[in-house]
Design a protein around this motif. Structure first.
Motif, PDB file in Angstrom:
ATOM      1  N   UNK A  16       0.833  -1.202   0.000  1.00 44.92           N
ATOM      2  CA  UNK A  16       0.000   0.000   0.000  1.00 44.92           C
ATOM      3  C   UNK A  16       0.867   1.252   0.000  1.00 44.92           C
ATOM      4  N   UNK A  17       1.879   1.270   0.845  1.00 42.07           N
ATOM      5  CA  UNK A  17       2.768   2.430   0.922  1.00 42.07           C
ATOM      6  C   UNK A  17       3.517   2.644  -0.394  1.00 42.07           C
ATOM      7  N   UNK A  18       3.954   1.562  -1.020  1.00 43.31           N
ATOM      8  CA  UNK A  18       4.648   1.680  -2.299  1.00 43.31           C
ATOM      9  C   UNK A  18       3.723   2.275  -3.365  1.00 43.31           C
ATOM     10  N   UNK A  19       2.466   1.802  -3.400  1.00 42.97           N
ATOM     11  CA  UNK A  19       1.501   2.335  -4.365  1.00 42.97           C
ATOM     12  C   UNK A  19       1.242   3.828  -4.134  1.00 42.97           C
ATOM     13  N   UNK A  20       1.109   4.225  -2.881  1.00 46.09           N
ATOM     14  CA  UNK A  20       0.887   5.633  -2.566  1.00 46.09           C
ATOM     15  C   UNK A  20       2.107   6.477  -2.913  1.00 46.09           C
ATOM     16  N   UNK A  21       3.297   5.957  -2.676  1.00 46.18           N
ATOM     17  CA  UNK A  21       4.535   6.651  -3.041  1.00 46.18           C
ATOM     18  C   UNK A  21       4.624   6.815  -4.555  1.00 46.18           C
ATOM     19  N   UNK A  22       4.394   5.720  -5.292  1.00 47.87           N
ATOM     20  CA  UNK A  22       4.491   5.749  -6.756  1.00 47.87           C
ATOM     21  C   UNK A  22       3.487   6.713  -7.380  1.00 47.87           C
ATOM     22  N   UNK A  23       2.302   6.809  -6.794  1.00 46.01           N
ATOM     23  CA  UNK A  23       1.260   7.673  -7.356  1.00 46.01           C
ATOM     24  C   UNK A  23       1.348   9.117  -6.868  1.00 46.01           C
ATOM     25  N   UNK A  24       2.189   9.361  -5.867  1.00 46.82           N
ATOM     26  CA  UNK A  24       2.312  10.715  -5.323  1.00 46.82           C
ATOM     27  C   UNK A  24       1.110  11.133  -4.501  1.00 46.82           C
ATOM     28  N   UNK A  25       0.398  10.167  -3.965  1.00 40.88           N
ATOM     29  CA  UNK A  25      -0.809  10.444  -3.184  1.00 40.88           C
ATOM     30  C   UNK A  25      -0.461  10.774  -1.735  1.00 40.88           C
ATOM     31  N   UNK A  26      -1.290  11.603  -1.136  1.00 43.29           N
ATOM     32  CA  UNK A  26      -1.124  11.951   0.273  1.00 43.29           C
ATOM     33  C   UNK A  26      -1.483  10.749   1.140  1.00 43.29           C
ATOM     34  N   UNK A  27      -0.768  10.577   2.242  1.00 43.15           N
ATOM     35  CA  UNK A  27      -1.061   9.501   3.187  1.00 43.15           C
ATOM     36  C   UNK A  27      -1.472  10.091   4.531  1.00 43.15           C
ATOM     37  N   UNK A  28      -2.373   9.395   5.168  1.00 42.87           N
ATOM     38  CA  UNK A  28      -2.790   9.723   6.523  1.00 42.87           C
ATOM     39  C   UNK A  28      -2.551   8.468   7.349  1.00 42.87           C
ATOM     40  N   UNK A  29      -1.667   8.571   8.325  1.00 40.82           N
ATOM     41  CA  UNK A  29      -1.227   7.402   9.090  1.00 40.82           C
ATOM     42  C   UNK A  29      -1.601   7.525  10.557  1.00 40.82           C
ATOM     43  N   UNK A  30      -1.790   6.371  11.179  1.00 42.80           N
ATOM     44  CA  UNK A  30      -1.808   6.280  12.635  1.00 42.80           C
ATOM     45  C   UNK A  30      -0.641   5.365  12.988  1.00 42.80           C
ATOM     46  N   UNK A  31       0.245   5.877  13.828  1.00 48.19           N
ATOM     47  CA  UNK A  31       1.471   5.174  14.177  1.00 48.19           C
ATOM     48  C   UNK A  31       1.459   4.883  15.675  1.00 48.19           C
ATOM     49  N   UNK A  32       1.828   3.655  16.025  1.00 50.28           N
ATOM     50  CA  UNK A  32       1.899   3.249  17.425  1.00 50.28           C
ATOM     51  C   UNK A  32       3.331   3.419  17.907  1.00 50.28           C
TER      52      UNK A  32
END
Length: 82
Positions: A16-32
């Protein structure tokens, strides 16, 4: 608990992260990080081959992929989201 926000993942969000990186899309994360924190932005780089797999956001934040609980509203199974 509402299962609508849970997905089955191999172990992390690499694809998922690779696809978002490749497409230049914004990400919204929740990190523990011992408590849940939000992080948003555009992925500037991905490092999946390092001993500690991570991404870097456009604001310079380095995030350990193992600590990611959710990407764009989709939570790993086992995370309480609702």
């Amino acid at each position: 608990m509402d299962d609508d926000c849970l997905i089955e993942l191999p172990e992390d969000f690499r694809e998922t992260l690779q696809l978002l990186f490749d497409s230049g899309s914004k990400v919204s994360l929740i990190v523990d990080n011992g408590g849940w924190e939000r992080a948003e932005g555009f992925i500037q780089s991905v490092a999946f081959s390092d001993p500690q797999k991570s991404i870097v956001l456009d604001n310079g934040t380095v995030i350990d992929i193992a600590g990611i609980a959710a990407v764009n509203g989709l939570f790993k199974r086992g995370c309480i989201c609702c």
